[in-house]
Design a protein around this motif. Sequence first.
Motif, PDB file in Angstrom:
ATOM      1  N   VAL A 227       0.835  -1.205   0.000  1.00  0.00           N
ATOM      2  CA  VAL A 227       0.000   0.000   0.000  1.00  0.00           C
ATOM      3  C   VAL A 227       0.869   1.254   0.000  1.00  0.00           C
ATOM      4  CG1 VAL A 227      -1.728   1.308   1.296  1.00  0.00           C
ATOM      5  CG2 VAL A 227      -1.922  -1.180   1.121  1.00  0.00           C
ATOM      6  N   GLY A 228       2.013   1.189   0.672  1.00  0.00           N
ATOM      7  CA  GLY A 228       2.897   2.350   0.735  1.00  0.00           C
ATOM      8  C   GLY A 228       3.756   2.566  -0.487  1.00  0.00           C
ATOM      9  N   GLY A 229       3.695   1.634  -1.447  1.00  0.00           N
ATOM     10  CA  GLY A 229       4.456   1.806  -2.676  1.00  0.00           C
ATOM     11  C   GLY A 229       5.687   0.939  -2.793  1.00  0.00           C
ATOM     12  N   VAL A 230       5.896   0.002  -1.882  1.00  0.00           N
ATOM     13  CA  VAL A 230       6.955  -1.009  -1.892  1.00  0.00           C
ATOM     14  C   VAL A 230       8.347  -0.425  -1.625  1.00  0.00           C
ATOM     15  CG1 VAL A 230       8.016  -2.922  -3.128  1.00  0.00           C
ATOM     16  CG2 VAL A 230       5.605  -2.417  -3.485  1.00  0.00           C
ATOM     17  N   THR A 231       8.705   0.667  -2.271  1.00  0.00           N
ATOM     18  CA  THR A 231      10.057   1.215  -2.108  1.00  0.00           C
ATOM     19  C   THR A 231      10.076   2.568  -1.394  1.00  0.00           C
ATOM     20  OG1 THR A 231       9.957   2.254  -4.305  1.00  0.00           O
ATOM     21  CG2 THR A 231      10.899   0.029  -4.165  1.00  0.00           C
ATOM     22  N   SER A 232       8.926   3.045  -0.939  1.00  0.00           N
ATOM     23  CA  SER A 232       8.848   4.366  -0.311  1.00  0.00           C
ATOM     24  C   SER A 232       8.821   4.238   1.207  1.00  0.00           C
ATOM     25  CB  SER A 232       7.591   5.111  -0.793  1.00  0.00           C
ATOM     26  OG  SER A 232       7.409   6.302  -0.059  1.00  0.00           O
ATOM     27  N   ILE A 233       9.801   4.818   1.872  1.00  0.00           N
ATOM     28  CA  ILE A 233       9.850   4.786   3.334  1.00  0.00           C
ATOM     29  C   ILE A 233       8.712   5.607   3.925  1.00  0.00           C
ATOM     30  CG2 ILE A 233      11.206   5.452   5.350  1.00  0.00           C
ATOM     31  CD1 ILE A 233      13.721   4.849   3.758  1.00  0.00           C
ATOM     32  N   VAL A 234       8.517   6.806   3.403  1.00  0.00           N
ATOM     33  CA  VAL A 234       7.421   7.654   3.877  1.00  0.00           C
ATOM     34  C   VAL A 234       6.079   6.990   3.591  1.00  0.00           C
ATOM     35  CG1 VAL A 234       6.293   9.894   3.618  1.00  0.00           C
ATOM     36  CG2 VAL A 234       8.787   9.745   3.583  1.00  0.00           C
ATOM     37  N   GLY A 235       5.969   6.362   2.424  1.00  0.00           N
ATOM     38  CA  GLY A 235       4.738   5.665   2.067  1.00  0.00           C
ATOM     39  C   GLY A 235       4.421   4.525   3.011  1.00  0.00           C
ATOM     40  N   ALA A 236       5.446   3.801   3.444  1.00  0.00           N
ATOM     41  CA  ALA A 236       5.232   2.682   4.373  1.00  0.00           C
ATOM     42  C   ALA A 236       4.720   3.180   5.710  1.00  0.00           C
ATOM     43  CB  ALA A 236       6.539   1.909   4.555  1.00  0.00           C
ATOM     44  N   VAL A 237       5.285   4.274   6.199  1.00  0.00           N
ATOM     45  CA  VAL A 237       4.839   4.825   7.481  1.00  0.00           C
ATOM     46  C   VAL A 237       3.399   5.322   7.372  1.00  0.00           C
ATOM     47  CG1 VAL A 237       5.249   6.612   9.202  1.00  0.00           C
ATOM     48  CG2 VAL A 237       7.185   5.438   8.144  1.00  0.00           C
ATOM     49  N   ALA A 238       3.103   6.069   6.299  1.00  0.00           N
ATOM     50  CA  ALA A 238       1.742   6.578   6.116  1.00  0.00           C
ATOM     51  C   ALA A 238       0.745   5.441   5.948  1.00  0.00           C
ATOM     52  CB  ALA A 238       1.696   7.508   4.896  1.00  0.00           C
ATOM     53  N   ALA A 239       1.115   4.429   5.172  1.00  0.00           N
ATOM     54  CA  ALA A 239       0.224   3.285   4.950  1.00  0.00           C
ATOM     55  C   ALA A 239      -0.045   2.543   6.252  1.00  0.00           C
ATOM     56  CB  ALA A 239       0.840   2.340   3.927  1.00  0.00           C
ATOM     57  N   GLY A 240       0.969   2.395   7.090  1.00  0.00           N
ATOM     58  CA  GLY A 240       0.785   1.721   8.366  1.00  0.00           C
ATOM     59  C   GLY A 240      -0.228   2.434   9.239  1.00  0.00           C
ATOM     60  N   LEU A 241      -0.125   3.749   9.311  1.00  0.00           N
ATOM     61  CA  LEU A 241      -1.059   4.523  10.131  1.00  0.00           C
ATOM     62  C   LEU A 241      -2.489   4.434   9.588  1.00  0.00           C
ATOM     63  CD1 LEU A 241       1.121   7.689  10.806  1.00  0.00           C
ATOM     64  CD2 LEU A 241       0.428   5.960  12.469  1.00  0.00           C
ATOM     65  N   VAL A 242      -2.635   4.580   8.279  1.00  0.00           N
ATOM     66  CA  VAL A 242      -3.975   4.523   7.676  1.00  0.00           C
ATOM     67  C   VAL A 242      -4.582   3.141   7.859  1.00  0.00           C
ATOM     68  CG1 VAL A 242      -5.252   4.630   5.501  1.00  0.00           C
ATOM     69  CG2 VAL A 242      -3.516   6.353   6.009  1.00  0.00           C
ATOM     70  N   LEU A 243      -3.814   2.098   7.589  1.00  0.00           N
ATOM     71  CA  LEU A 243      -4.336   0.737   7.713  1.00  0.00           C
ATOM     72  C   LEU A 243      -4.639   0.391   9.168  1.00  0.00           C
ATOM     73  CD1 LEU A 243      -2.072  -1.185   5.171  1.00  0.00           C
ATOM     74  CD2 LEU A 243      -4.460  -0.505   4.897  1.00  0.00           C
ATOM     75  N   GLY A 244      -3.850   0.929  10.101  1.00  0.00           N
ATOM     76  CA  GLY A 244      -4.137   0.706  11.513  1.00  0.00           C
ATOM     77  C   GLY A 244      -5.480   1.293  11.907  1.00  0.00           C
ATOM     78  N   LEU A 245      -5.773   2.490  11.437  1.00  0.00           N
ATOM     79  CA  LEU A 245      -7.066   3.111  11.720  1.00  0.00           C
ATOM     80  C   LEU A 245      -8.201   2.345  11.056  1.00  0.00           C
ATOM     81  CD1 LEU A 245      -6.021   6.851  11.317  1.00  0.00           C
ATOM     82  CD2 LEU A 245      -6.748   5.743  13.436  1.00  0.00           C
ATOM     83  N   ILE A 246      -7.986   1.926   9.806  1.00  0.00           N
ATOM     84  CA  ILE A 246      -9.026   1.163   9.101  1.00  0.00           C
ATOM     85  C   ILE A 246      -9.316  -0.145   9.828  1.00  0.00           C
ATOM     86  CG2 ILE A 246      -9.527  -0.137   6.990  1.00  0.00           C
ATOM     87  CD1 ILE A 246      -8.022   2.001   5.431  1.00  0.00           C
ATOM     88  N   ALA A 247      -8.266  -0.850  10.208  1.00  0.00           N
ATOM     89  CA  ALA A 247      -8.445  -2.146  10.871  1.00  0.00           C
ATOM     90  C   ALA A 247      -9.143  -1.993  12.216  1.00  0.00           C
ATOM     91  CB  ALA A 247      -7.089  -2.824  11.053  1.00  0.00           C
ATOM     92  N   THR A 248      -8.783  -0.957  12.969  1.00  0.00           N
ATOM     93  CA  THR A 248      -9.367  -0.769  14.298  1.00  0.00           C
ATOM     94  C   THR A 248     -10.846  -0.423  14.219  1.00  0.00           C
ATOM     95  OG1 THR A 248      -7.247  -0.035  15.194  1.00  0.00           O
ATOM     96  CG2 THR A 248      -9.222   0.565  16.426  1.00  0.00           C
ATOM     97  N   PHE A 249     -11.204   0.545  13.389  1.00  0.00           N
ATOM     98  CA  PHE A 249     -12.599   0.948  13.299  1.00  0.00           C
ATOM     99  C   PHE A 249     -13.455  -0.132  12.650  1.00  0.00           C
ATOM    100  CE2 PHE A 249     -10.874   5.155  14.120  1.00  0.00           C
ATOM    101  CZ  PHE A 249     -11.870   5.716  14.914  1.00  0.00           C
ATOM    102  N   THR A 250     -12.909  -0.815  11.640  1.00  0.00           N
ATOM    103  CA  THR A 250     -13.660  -1.903  10.999  1.00  0.00           C
ATOM    104  C   THR A 250     -13.894  -3.042  11.971  1.00  0.00           C
ATOM    105  OG1 THR A 250     -12.637  -1.344   8.872  1.00  0.00           O
ATOM    106  CG2 THR A 250     -13.737  -3.474   9.034  1.00  0.00           C
TER     107      THR A 250
END
Length: 279
Positions: A227-250
């Motif tokens: 989800v973060g783009g495979v090679t993007s460090i910033v993308g991985a961090v952002a994806a982790g936060l977004v997916l954490g919120l999605i998983a928790t609320f879902t």
Amino acid sequence: MEFAIDGITQGLVLALLGLGITIVFGLGGVLNLSIGVFSAIAVVIAIELLGITSSLPLSIVLAVVAVTGLGLVVDKSLLSFVYRSEGEERVLLGIFVTLGLATLLDGLLVIARPSSYSLSVGVPSTTVFGAQIRGSSIAIIVISLALFAGLYYFFRRTYLGRATRTVLQDETGAVLCGISPRKMRTLVFVLSASIAAVAGILYSFTQQVGAAEGFELTILALIVSIVGGVTSIVGAVAAGLVLGLIATFTSAYVGAYVAEIALFAAAIVALLLQPEQVA
């Protein structure tokens, strides 16, 4: 607010796992499918050391050091053969090698310590604006943010960090500047092992972690990285936060099973959108 805090807490752990996948694949083209087992091993070692030292911080530090050493051994042995290949061959060989390593370590872990474990941080809960924040969440947030700050400083301000980024952006240019790509890949793989160890220990603050959870943690790391783009460090961090919120609320409003489906759906959508973004 409590759900949001829990989502951020889970997202920070997911971001660490995804970061461990991303930096190794981005620099060396190796998809490390053993990262979840590294996390599980760190928890087991911390539990064993806690019975000896009676100090949780010391046990955690020693467990991270031990897993870091394991990462160095793996890099100098198995990955040496992987890095001799190039392109798609390296990717495929890396998948099979790390998957085989994960299977081996998982089997040994099941034989030695088949149970799952959790660590109690001993941090008291607190109330902020009427929302109760668990002590484990406070510990995870503080440790994760400190680690992210350290990683940011390393990659942006230190010579080794800048050398690593140089290899990532232009390997030929890095060689001409006297930078060894192989040494940088060793550094990054060892760093990813350390990150995986910390992520596993933080995950054990709120969940049971053992051999059975190692594969699950690897899947979560892969989803975050994709989800973060495979090679993007910033993308991985952002994806982790977004997916954490999605998983928790879902999970809270629909169910844990649907939450897992939502994470996989997010990875599929990211894969479908990536070609359009590249175009």
